[in-house]
Design a protein around this motif. Sequence first.
Motif, PDB file in Angstrom:
ATOM      1  N   ARG A   2      -1.589  -3.412   4.322  1.00  0.00           N
ATOM      2  CA  ARG A   2      -2.445  -2.339   3.841  1.00  0.00           C
ATOM      3  C   ARG A   2      -2.387  -1.143   4.802  1.00  0.00           C
ATOM      4  NH1 ARG A   2      -8.421  -4.007   2.608  1.00  0.00           N
ATOM      5  NH2 ARG A   2      -7.415  -5.209   0.991  1.00  0.00           N
ATOM      6  N   ALA A   5       0.685   0.874   4.320  1.00  0.00           N
ATOM      7  CA  ALA A   5       0.588   1.713   3.126  1.00  0.00           C
ATOM      8  C   ALA A   5      -0.261   2.944   3.410  1.00  0.00           C
ATOM      9  CB  ALA A   5      -0.013   0.911   1.972  1.00  0.00           C
TER      10      ALA A   5
ATOM     11  N   ARG B   7      -0.521  -4.778  -3.394  1.00  0.00           N
ATOM     12  CA  ARG B   7      -1.723  -4.116  -2.904  1.00  0.00           C
ATOM     13  C   ARG B   7      -1.509  -2.645  -2.576  1.00  0.00           C
ATOM     14  NH1 ARG B   7      -4.609  -7.389   1.616  1.00  0.00           N
ATOM     15  NH2 ARG B   7      -4.550  -9.458   0.687  1.00  0.00           N
ATOM     16  N   TRP B   8      -0.279  -2.328  -2.103  1.00  0.00           N
ATOM     17  CA  TRP B   8      -0.057  -0.937  -1.703  1.00  0.00           C
ATOM     18  C   TRP B   8      -0.176   0.027  -2.867  1.00  0.00           C
ATOM     19  CZ3 TRP B   8       3.869   1.426  -4.209  1.00  0.00           C
ATOM     20  CH2 TRP B   8       4.866   0.617  -4.769  1.00  0.00           C
TER      21      TRP B   8
END
Lengths: 263, 260
Positions: A2, A5, B7-8
């Motif tokens: 995460r 990202a 998830r990204w």
Amino acid sequence: MRRAAAGLALALTGALTGAAAGCSAGEDDGTRLRVLAAASLSSTFEELAAEFERTHEGVDVQLSFGGSADLVAQVQEGAPADVLATADTATMDRLVTEGLTDGAPEVFATNVLQLAVPAGNPAGVRGLADLDTGSSTGAGSAAEDVDLVVCAPEVPCGAAAVRLAEVAGVRLSPVSEEQSVTDVLGKVTSGEADAGLVYVTDVRAAGDAVEGIAVPEADQVVNEYPVATLADSDEADLAREFVQLVLGATGREVLDTAGFGAP
Amino acid sequence: MRPGVPRWVLVPAALGAAFVLLPLVAIIARVPWTDVGTLIGSDASRDALSLSLRTSAASTVLCVVLGVPMAVVLARTSFPGQRVLRSLVLLPLVLPPVVGGLALLYTFGRRGLLGETLEVLGVQVAFSTAAVVMAQTFVALPFLVVSLEGALRTAGERYELVAATLGARPTTVFRRVTLPLVLPGLASGAVLAFARALGEFGATVTFAGSLQGVTRTMPTQIYLLRETDADGAVALSLALVVVAVLVIGVAHRGRPGGAL
């Protein structure tokens, strides 16, 4: 995962905003003067801006044209600008009352309305009387057949049209009340409308596409164009010099050629 | 159980949602709530809203009447030049609406391609409500054609082939098999077309003009009001948004289990 990202997103945003900043910084490191002006001033202010750049080395005059109310709203919302010229005093006064102008605006030009008809004048309009739907002399029925287009009363040219009708004592029944004088002119040049009320300068700029019919009473309904330097200007001195150019002899000459009257 | 998304994907998705929703929040924050009633209740606003709803409904009907056959021809037949034709028919999607309005003017205007013919027939399109409907149909039609053509291709021709082999005539196949199969696609296409027609502005002002009760639709009224009263324009836009959401919601609910 995460975090990676999020990092990517940040990098992306950074790249995008960086690119945007790069654009607005301009091609060279010269000084920038941002001038907002009413759409009807396009050709004259382009000429004056070129003149200003000629006499001020390294200065880049950036012009932005639009409806007066639009421009005023942009300044109210914090758009960066140094000089503003509007097509009427009412819109400019909104900035004055909010203290957004640097000193009082000065009127540098005037404009009056004129009837514009398509080339060849297919409906044979001779004057405002031919468009009077309120007259009882029988001309009224003929006027019903003439498609007249004006600006909406909410915009400066429309407010002027309402006053002109009052002064001339005629009742006008337009088939359309347009957003701007450009829209009115468009309807006339395309031949959709038989007549339109626009400014003298618009008739002159339209060339052969339209014919102008002077309205004697128009001299009593004069639109004044004010110019002002803005309080948030980063280039206050240059801004004042530009305003001086507009108000001075050079400005007068350019405006005169386009059909604007002297204040 | 669903496989889930990586998830990204959520990050750009959230950014995208914020990009769309923040301006909506900003506009709601500017609404002068105390004056909303008077603003929306004014004659000019009510005329504009009623005109907008009537013309958008009319252009949606026109879009369905003309667009369904267009989509069927594009999806179910092949002929030389079909690709070019499809691109051309979708042109209003990319054409700036103002230019679309000019194009209509050059076609149906007094001095346009068909202008003289229309004049002989005694029809004057300029400055009429019909011109508003034409402008809206022009910009909204591609939305219906695109979504319906997609639905037709996804549905495939299997059932139609079976029906045909069982002896059904083309019209029967179209009515009993093709249309029911793509009904959800047709409905969402119609909703899209209606929404596009409701928001149409550029082509309308260029082609039809702007007169209260005749050609001045909500978007035009909002744009005009902004000249003198920006807050009022905001309040009126909100009314348009609410109406659009209501109409789309009703249309959506009318289709059991259908997803837009």
